[in-house]
Scaffold this motif. Structure first.
Motif, PDB file in Angstrom:
ATOM      1  N   ASP A   1       1.204 -24.958  26.621  1.00  0.00           N
ATOM      2  CA  ASP A   1       1.534 -25.281  28.013  1.00  0.00           C
ATOM      3  C   ASP A   1       1.759 -24.039  28.857  1.00  0.00           C
ATOM      4  OD1 ASP A   1       1.418 -28.141  27.781  1.00  0.00           O
ATOM      5  OD2 ASP A   1       3.084 -27.868  26.387  1.00  0.00           O
ATOM      6  N   MET A   2       2.253 -22.988  28.243  1.00  0.00           N
ATOM      7  CA  MET A   2       2.338 -21.709  28.945  1.00  0.00           C
ATOM      8  C   MET A   2       2.407 -20.587  27.930  1.00  0.00           C
ATOM      9  SD  MET A   2       6.104 -21.889  30.648  1.00  0.00           S
ATOM     10  CE  MET A   2       7.426 -22.826  29.892  1.00  0.00           C
ATOM     11  N   ILE A   3       2.077 -19.387  28.428  1.00  0.00           N
ATOM     12  CA  ILE A   3       2.061 -18.216  27.559  1.00  0.00           C
ATOM     13  C   ILE A   3       3.117 -17.236  28.053  1.00  0.00           C
ATOM     14  CG2 ILE A   3       0.686 -16.269  26.723  1.00  0.00           C
ATOM     15  CD1 ILE A   3      -1.860 -17.933  27.312  1.00  0.00           C
ATOM     16  N   PHE A   4       3.999 -16.824  27.157  1.00  0.00           N
ATOM     17  CA  PHE A   4       4.891 -15.696  27.420  1.00  0.00           C
ATOM     18  C   PHE A   4       4.297 -14.530  26.630  1.00  0.00           C
ATOM     19  CE2 PHE A   4       9.190 -18.007  28.401  1.00  0.00           C
ATOM     20  CZ  PHE A   4       8.573 -18.697  29.426  1.00  0.00           C
ATOM     21  N   ALA A   5       4.061 -13.418  27.311  1.00  0.00           N
ATOM     22  CA  ALA A   5       3.380 -12.299  26.660  1.00  0.00           C
ATOM     23  C   ALA A   5       4.310 -11.116  26.493  1.00  0.00           C
ATOM     24  CB  ALA A   5       2.169 -11.880  27.498  1.00  0.00           C
ATOM     25  N   ALA A   6       4.249 -10.476  25.342  1.00  0.00           N
ATOM     26  CA  ALA A   6       4.894  -9.176  25.178  1.00  0.00           C
ATOM     27  C   ALA A   6       4.080  -8.157  25.964  1.00  0.00           C
ATOM     28  CB  ALA A   6       4.918  -8.793  23.699  1.00  0.00           C
ATOM     29  N   ASP A   7       4.716  -7.050  26.328  1.00  0.00           N
ATOM     30  CA  ASP A   7       3.961  -6.043  27.080  1.00  0.00           C
ATOM     31  C   ASP A   7       2.877  -5.382  26.217  1.00  0.00           C
ATOM     32  OD1 ASP A   7       5.749  -4.648  25.522  1.00  0.00           O
ATOM     33  OD2 ASP A   7       6.862  -3.771  27.192  1.00  0.00           O
ATOM     34  N   THR A   8       2.839  -5.715  24.934  1.00  0.00           N
ATOM     35  CA  THR A   8       1.804  -5.204  24.031  1.00  0.00           C
ATOM     36  C   THR A   8       0.608  -6.160  23.917  1.00  0.00           C
ATOM     37  OG1 THR A   8       2.884  -6.370  22.218  1.00  0.00           O
ATOM     38  CG2 THR A   8       3.497  -4.055  22.541  1.00  0.00           C
ATOM     39  N   ALA A   9       0.686  -7.309  24.573  1.00  0.00           N
ATOM     40  CA  ALA A   9      -0.343  -8.345  24.356  1.00  0.00           C
ATOM     41  C   ALA A   9      -1.705  -7.891  24.880  1.00  0.00           C
ATOM     42  CB  ALA A   9       0.078  -9.643  25.040  1.00  0.00           C
ATOM     43  N   LYS A  10      -2.739  -8.313  24.159  1.00  0.00           N
ATOM     44  CA  LYS A  10      -4.115  -8.045  24.599  1.00  0.00           C
ATOM     45  C   LYS A  10      -4.913  -9.323  24.430  1.00  0.00           C
ATOM     46  CE  LYS A  10      -4.647  -3.103  23.923  1.00  0.00           C
ATOM     47  NZ  LYS A  10      -4.221  -2.900  25.310  1.00  0.00           N
TER      48      LYS A  10
ATOM     49  N   ARG B   1       5.028 -15.143  31.917  1.00  0.00           N
ATOM     50  CA  ARG B   1       5.981 -14.026  31.981  1.00  0.00           C
ATOM     51  C   ARG B   1       5.514 -12.906  31.061  1.00  0.00           C
ATOM     52  NH1 ARG B   1      11.897 -16.956  30.975  1.00  0.00           N
ATOM     53  NH2 ARG B   1      11.442 -18.852  32.195  1.00  0.00           N
ATOM     54  N   VAL B   2       5.813 -11.671  31.441  1.00  0.00           N
ATOM     55  CA  VAL B   2       5.630 -10.533  30.533  1.00  0.00           C
ATOM     56  C   VAL B   2       7.019 -10.025  30.165  1.00  0.00           C
ATOM     57  CG1 VAL B   2       4.680  -8.222  30.216  1.00  0.00           C
ATOM     58  CG2 VAL B   2       3.411  -9.911  31.545  1.00  0.00           C
ATOM     59  N   ILE B   3       7.225  -9.810  28.873  1.00  0.00           N
ATOM     60  CA  ILE B   3       8.549  -9.488  28.339  1.00  0.00           C
ATOM     61  C   ILE B   3       8.412  -8.242  27.450  1.00  0.00           C
ATOM     62  CG2 ILE B   3      10.356 -10.395  26.782  1.00  0.00           C
ATOM     63  CD1 ILE B   3       9.343 -13.256  27.671  1.00  0.00           C
ATOM     64  N   PRO B   4       9.378  -7.317  27.494  1.00  0.00           N
ATOM     65  CA  PRO B   4       9.295  -6.183  26.562  1.00  0.00           C
ATOM     66  C   PRO B   4       9.161  -6.693  25.125  1.00  0.00           C
ATOM     67  CG  PRO B   4      11.075  -5.843  28.139  1.00  0.00           C
ATOM     68  CD  PRO B   4      10.562  -7.244  28.351  1.00  0.00           C
ATOM     69  N   ALA B   5       8.274  -6.062  24.356  1.00  0.00           N
ATOM     70  CA  ALA B   5       7.913  -6.597  23.035  1.00  0.00           C
ATOM     71  C   ALA B   5       9.123  -6.936  22.166  1.00  0.00           C
ATOM     72  CB  ALA B   5       7.002  -5.608  22.316  1.00  0.00           C
ATOM     73  N   GLY B   6      10.129  -6.069  22.172  1.00  0.00           N
ATOM     74  CA  GLY B   6      11.292  -6.283  21.307  1.00  0.00           C
ATOM     75  C   GLY B   6      12.089  -7.526  21.650  1.00  0.00           C
ATOM     76  N   GLN B   7      11.917  -8.014  22.875  1.00  0.00           N
ATOM     77  CA  GLN B   7      12.698  -9.195  23.287  1.00  0.00           C
ATOM     78  C   GLN B   7      11.866 -10.460  23.410  1.00  0.00           C
ATOM     79  OE1 GLN B   7      14.390  -7.731  26.984  1.00  0.00           O
ATOM     80  NE2 GLN B   7      14.803  -5.840  25.881  1.00  0.00           N
ATOM     81  N   LEU B   8      10.584 -10.378  22.999  1.00  0.00           N
ATOM     82  CA  LEU B   8       9.687 -11.518  23.246  1.00  0.00           C
ATOM     83  C   LEU B   8      10.222 -12.822  22.674  1.00  0.00           C
ATOM     84  CD1 LEU B   8       6.934 -12.685  24.240  1.00  0.00           C
ATOM     85  CD2 LEU B   8       6.066 -12.220  21.941  1.00  0.00           C
ATOM     86  N   LEU B   9      10.566 -12.792  21.384  1.00  0.00           N
ATOM     87  CA  LEU B   9      10.951 -14.046  20.744  1.00  0.00           C
ATOM     88  C   LEU B   9      12.279 -14.559  21.291  1.00  0.00           C
ATOM     89  CD1 LEU B   9       9.606 -15.887  18.827  1.00  0.00           C
ATOM     90  CD2 LEU B   9      10.865 -14.858  16.948  1.00  0.00           C
ATOM     91  N   GLU B  10      13.221 -13.638  21.456  1.00  0.00           N
ATOM     92  CA  GLU B  10      14.537 -14.031  21.964  1.00  0.00           C
ATOM     93  C   GLU B  10      14.414 -14.684  23.352  1.00  0.00           C
ATOM     94  OE1 GLU B  10      17.054 -10.574  22.098  1.00  0.00           O
ATOM     95  OE2 GLU B  10      18.440 -11.597  23.477  1.00  0.00           O
TER      96      GLU B  10
END
Ligand code: CAA
Length: 257
Positions: free
Chosen positions: A117-126, A178-187
């Motif tokens: 339904d939506m994608i939350f991406a880490a800033d490392t996502a490609k 949303r784009v989220i810093p990689a270390g906080q993606l899951l949280e």
């Protein structure tokens, strides 16, 4: 044998992890069937209000498993109903599914994220649809969902040139929420999922159905669908509770009824 799909429960959220690190989470039947079984279980569990699908830090999924597909012939692909038979369980989920994407989401991986339904991406996502490089085309919805998400120009660019899109461009183009810093993606994704799971489940499901309707209908038909669902919401105990709680300046306690 390693379990290629892992599940965890965090409060009212069901978490599904793709776990084939040696193949950058490439999607084969075991993975796709495992995701389907996990969705079945979370849909049946009345304590779960939202589902999160994720991969590893390095890859959400680097596509359909090329080794698995390389010797398919037409009749095999057709007779086994490749993709449609099992991949689309995500599409039929009634509870919201959020993709939490870090690293590569390529080919079927990008398409699987787009089924959510939506994608939350880490800033490392490609993100990418590189199928053209291996002599096929996107076959799990890429040619259809990508233009709807990011428009024809960028969809053509990605599918025809196989270039990857980084998280910032994906957010700017409307592919990710949303784009989220990689270390906080899951949280952060779990936090948003807990928020959703704290609302009335039937209302959440009506919202999901109504938004999805926007892609399947004319504006007037979509508005009619929304209005019917909106009227139906007044039949819910949760509507009475939600409005009473607002008037009484307290937090609502929803019972999903
Ligand atoms: N299928 C099978 N194995 C894969 C894979 C895939 N899609 N993607 C990566 N792997 C494997 C690699 O073969 C490699 O395995 P070995 O160590 O045994 O050689 C391992 O994962 C690590 O990959 P790399 O060494 O290639 O890692 P890298 O960091 O150098 O490159 C990459 C990463 C750019 C993602 C590269 O692996 C790659 O291009 N992968 C293929 C991407 C692709 O074409 N995806 C589309 C598949 S088709 C599809 O999905 C169809 C559809 O629409 C449903």
């Amino acid at each position: 044998m390693t379990q290629v799909v892992l599940t965890e429960i965090h409060g009212k959220v069901g978490l599904i992890r793709i776990n084939r690190p040696e193949a950058l989470n490439a999607l084969n039947n075991d993975v796709v069937d495992g995701i389907g079984a996990a969705i079945d279980a979370f849909e049946a569990d009345e304590n779960i209000g939202c589902i999160v699908l994720t991969g590893s830090e390095k890859a959400f999924a680097a596509g359909a498993d090329i080794g698995f597909m390389k010797d398919f012939d037409y009749m095999h692909a057709y007779q086994t109903d490749f993709i449609t038979r099992n991949w689309e369980r995500i599409k039929t989920a009634r509870k919201p599914v959020i993709a939490a994407v870090a690293g590569f989401a390529l080919g079927g991986g990008c398409e699987m994220a787009m089924m959510c339904d939506m994608i939350f991406a880490a800033d490392t996502a490609k993100f990418g649809q590189p199928e053209v490089r291996i002599g096929i085309l996107p076959g799990a919805g890429g040619t259809q969902r990508l233009p709807r998400a990011i428009g024809k120009a960028k969809a053509m660019d990605m599918c025809l040139t196989a270039r990857m899109m980084d998280a910032a461009e994906a957010e700017q183009a409307g592919l990710v929420a949303r784009v989220i810093p990689a270390g906080q993606l899951l949280e952060e994704t779990l936090k948003a999922a807990q928020t959703i799971a704290g609302f009335s489940l039937p209302v959440v499901m009506m919202i999901k159905e109504s938004v999805n309707r926007a892609f399947e209908s004319s504006l007037n038909e979509g508005l009619l669908f929304e209005r019917r669902a909106f009227h139906a919401a007044f039949a819910l105990e949760d509507q009475k509770e939600g409005m009473a709680a607002f008037a009484e300046k307290r937090k609502a306690t929803f019972t999903n009824r």
